[in-house]
Scaffold this active site. Structure first.
Site, PDB file in Angstrom:
ATOM      1  CE1 TYR A  65      -3.866  -2.167   0.030  1.00 25.41           C
ATOM      2  CE2 TYR A  65      -3.046  -3.087   2.078  1.00 25.41           C
ATOM      3  CZ  TYR A  65      -3.940  -3.123   1.020  1.00 25.41           C
ATOM      4  OH  TYR A  65      -4.880  -4.105   0.948  1.00 25.41           O
ATOM      5  NE  ARG A 113      -0.936  -6.494   9.462  1.00 26.81           N
ATOM      6  CZ  ARG A 113      -1.651  -7.578   9.134  1.00 26.81           C
ATOM      7  NH1 ARG A 113      -2.259  -7.644   7.970  1.00 26.81           N
ATOM      8  NH2 ARG A 113      -1.781  -8.588   9.965  1.00 26.81           N
ATOM      9  CG  LEU A 184      -0.934 -20.304   7.438  1.00 21.99           C
ATOM     10  CD1 LEU A 184      -0.130 -21.314   6.638  1.00 21.99           C
ATOM     11  CD2 LEU A 184      -2.384 -20.781   7.559  1.00 21.99           C
ATOM     12  N   GLY A 206      -6.271 -14.349  11.567  1.00 21.03           N
ATOM     13  CA  GLY A 206      -7.029 -13.856  10.424  1.00 21.03           C
ATOM     14  C   GLY A 206      -8.038 -14.875   9.937  1.00 21.03           C
ATOM     15  NE  ARG A 207      -5.157 -17.032   5.775  1.00 23.79           N
ATOM     16  CZ  ARG A 207      -4.048 -17.453   5.191  1.00 23.79           C
ATOM     17  NH1 ARG A 207      -4.096 -17.937   3.971  1.00 23.79           N
ATOM     18  NH2 ARG A 207      -2.889 -17.393   5.826  1.00 23.79           N
TER      19      ARG A 207
HETATM   20  C1  LIG Z   1     -10.232 -12.043   3.169  1.00 23.16           C
HETATM   21  C2  LIG Z   1      -8.943 -11.428   3.653  1.00 23.16           C
HETATM   22  C3  LIG Z   1      -8.763 -10.052   3.544  1.00 23.16           C
HETATM   23  C4  LIG Z   1      -7.580  -9.444   4.001  1.00 23.16           C
HETATM   24  N1  LIG Z   1      -7.448  -8.093   3.909  1.00 23.16           N
HETATM   25  C5  LIG Z   1      -6.353  -7.498   4.454  1.00 23.16           C
HETATM   26  C6  LIG Z   1      -6.238  -6.086   4.473  1.00 23.16           C
HETATM   27  O1  LIG Z   1      -7.089  -5.348   3.966  1.00 23.16           O
HETATM   28  N2  LIG Z   1      -5.147  -5.549   5.066  1.00 23.16           N
HETATM   29  C7  LIG Z   1      -4.190  -6.335   5.623  1.00 23.16           C
HETATM   30  O2  LIG Z   1      -3.232  -5.822   6.177  1.00 23.16           O
HETATM   31  N3  LIG Z   1      -4.254  -7.669   5.594  1.00 23.16           N
HETATM   32  C8  LIG Z   1      -5.314  -8.264   5.033  1.00 23.16           C
HETATM   33  N4  LIG Z   1      -5.399  -9.629   5.020  1.00 23.16           N
HETATM   34  C9  LIG Z   1      -4.273 -10.405   5.591  1.00 23.16           C
HETATM   35  C10 LIG Z   1      -4.554 -10.726   7.031  1.00 23.16           C
HETATM   36  O3  LIG Z   1      -4.629  -9.539   7.815  1.00 23.16           O
HETATM   37  C11 LIG Z   1      -3.464 -11.623   7.624  1.00 23.16           C
HETATM   38  O4  LIG Z   1      -2.261 -10.895   7.745  1.00 23.16           O
HETATM   39  C12 LIG Z   1      -3.211 -12.842   6.766  1.00 23.16           C
HETATM   40  O5  LIG Z   1      -4.441 -13.447   6.377  1.00 23.16           O
HETATM   41  C13 LIG Z   1      -2.352 -13.871   7.507  1.00 23.16           C
HETATM   42  O6  LIG Z   1      -2.943 -14.260   8.724  1.00 23.16           O
HETATM   43  P1  LIG Z   1      -3.849 -15.595   8.833  1.00 23.16           P
HETATM   44  O7  LIG Z   1      -3.009 -16.748   8.321  1.00 23.16           O
HETATM   45  O8  LIG Z   1      -4.175 -15.713  10.303  1.00 23.16           O
HETATM   46  O9  LIG Z   1      -5.082 -15.402   7.988  1.00 23.16           O
HETATM   47  C14 LIG Z   1      -6.549 -10.244   4.557  1.00 23.16           C
HETATM   48  C15 LIG Z   1      -6.727 -11.638   4.637  1.00 23.16           C
HETATM   49  C16 LIG Z   1      -7.895 -12.226   4.181  1.00 23.16           C
HETATM   50  C17 LIG Z   1      -8.037 -13.730   4.286  1.00 23.16           C
END
Ligand SMILES: Cc1cc2nc3c(=O)[nH]c(=O)nc-3n(C[C@H](O)[C@H](O)[C@H](O)COP(=O)(O)O)c2cc1C
Length: 241
Positions: A65, A113, A184, A206-207
Site C-alpha cells: 500500500y 503494520r 497461519l 485472520g482466516r
Molecule cells: C479475506 C482477507 C482479507 C484481508 N485483507 C487485508 C487487508 O485489507 N489488510 C491487511 O493488512 N491484511 C489483510 N489480510 C491479511 C490478514 O490480515 C493476515 O495478515 C493474513 O491473512 C495472515 O494471517 P492468517 O493466516 O491468520 O489469515 C486479509 C486476509 C484475508 C483472508
C-alpha cells in the site's frame, strides 16, 4: 489483478514513483504538496476513528500500500526529501505517525503494520524493518504488527504455520518494541507458545477467525483461561464450562 478502466469508473492511481505493480496501470508520482495533503488526511481519519470510539489506531505501512511503496527502494525512486536513503523513504511514514499521534490521546495505542521483507532481492528486508521499528518507537508507536510481502508481484513466499513469527521475534529483540505476530496461527496452543517463548507480545488470527468468529472463546476454553478474563458476553458465560 487488473486496473478498472476510466470509462468504467476507475480512477487514476498515484505512487511515490512511476512504477506499475504487476499488470496494473502506471501510477502518477505524487507532488510534495499532495504528500502533505495525504499526511493531513491520515490525521483527520485517525481523529474520526477516535471520535467514533475506537480503542486503538493502526496505520497500514505494509503489503505494497502507499506507505509501504514509499519505504521500499524497489518502488520509491524519488530524488526529493521523500526518497533516497532510508531516512528519506521513511519520512512519509514518520510524518504520518507524528500527525496521527498528535490527534490520538496518549491513553490510546497507535500501532503500525509493516512488511518485514519483500521476499525479493534488492528490496525491503529485515535489517531495514528493525531500523524503522526503532524510529517508530521513538515517534511514539506502541506496537509494530509484523507481516511480510505484497509489493513485488509473483514472488514465492514459503507459507506455513508461524512463517512470519521469526521476523516478529527479531523486531521485538533488536528494536526493543512490542510486536504482534501473524500468519497461519490457527491453534490455541500454537498461539500460546509464541507468547510463552517471547517471540511476540500478541498474536493476530485472520482466516481462522473468519471460519470461526468465536475463535478467541474456543481458545480461552481450551487453554483454561479464567472465565473472568474470557471475553464472553454476560448471557453466554456458561459457555465457558
Ligand atoms: C479475506 C482477507 C482479507 C484481508 N485483507 C487485508 C487487508 O485489507 N489488510 C491487511 O493488512 N491484511 C489483510 N489480510 C491479511 C490478514 O490480515 C493476515 O495478515 C493474513 O491473512 C495472515 O494471517 P492468517 O493466516 O491468520 O489469515 C486479509 C486476509 C484475508 C483472508
Amino acid at each position: 489483478n487488473q486496473s478498472v478502466p476510466a470509462e468504467a469508473g476507475g480512477w487514476p492511481t498515484v505512487a511515490p514513483s512511476e512504477i506499475a505493480f504487476g499488470g496494473l496501470d502506471m501510477p502518477r508520482a505524487l507532488s510534495v504538496d499532495e504528500i502533505h495533503g495525504i499526511i493531513r488526511a491520515f490525521a483527520a481519519a485517525a481523529g474520526r476513528a477516535v471520535a467514533a470510539g475506537f480503542q486503538a489506531i493502526e496505520i497500514h505501512a505494509a503489503h505494497g500500500y502507499l506507505i509501504s511503496q514509499f519505504l521500499d527502494p524497489l518502488s520509491n525512486e524519488r530524488d526529493d526529501e521523500y526518497g533516497g536513503d532510508l531516512n528519506g523513504r521513511a519520512r512519509f511514514l514518520l510524518e504520518i505517525v507524528d500527525a496521527v499521534r498528535g490527534v490520538v490521546p496518549d491513553t490510546l495505542p497507535v500501532l503500525v503494520r509493516i512488511s518485514a521483507t519483500d521476499w525479493a532481492a534488492g528490496g525491503w528486508d529485515l535489517d531495514q524493518t528493525i531500523l524503522i521499528s526503532k524510529m517508530l518507537k521513538e515517534h511514539g508507536v506502541d506496537l509494530v504488527d509484523v507481516s511480510t510481502g505484497g509489493i513485488v508481484a509473483g514472488v514465492s513466499i514459503p507459507v506455513k504455520p508461524n512463517y512470519q513469527v521469526p521476523f516478529a521475534e527479531q523486531v521485538r529483540a533488536k528494536a526493543g518494541v512490542p510486536v504482534t505476530a501473524v500468519g497461519l496461527i490457527t491453534k490455541p496452543k500454537q498461539a500460546e507458545k509464541i507468547l510463552i517463548h517471547g517471540e511476540a507480545d500478541a498474536v493476530e488470527i485472520g482466516r481462522a477467525a473468519l471460519r470461526d468468529p468465536n475463535w478467541p472463546l474456543r481458545a480461552a476454553h481450551k487453554l483454561g483461561v479464567p472465565v473472568a478474563e474470557a471475553p464472553y458476553a454476560p448471557q453466554y458465560v456458561r459457555g465457558a464450562y
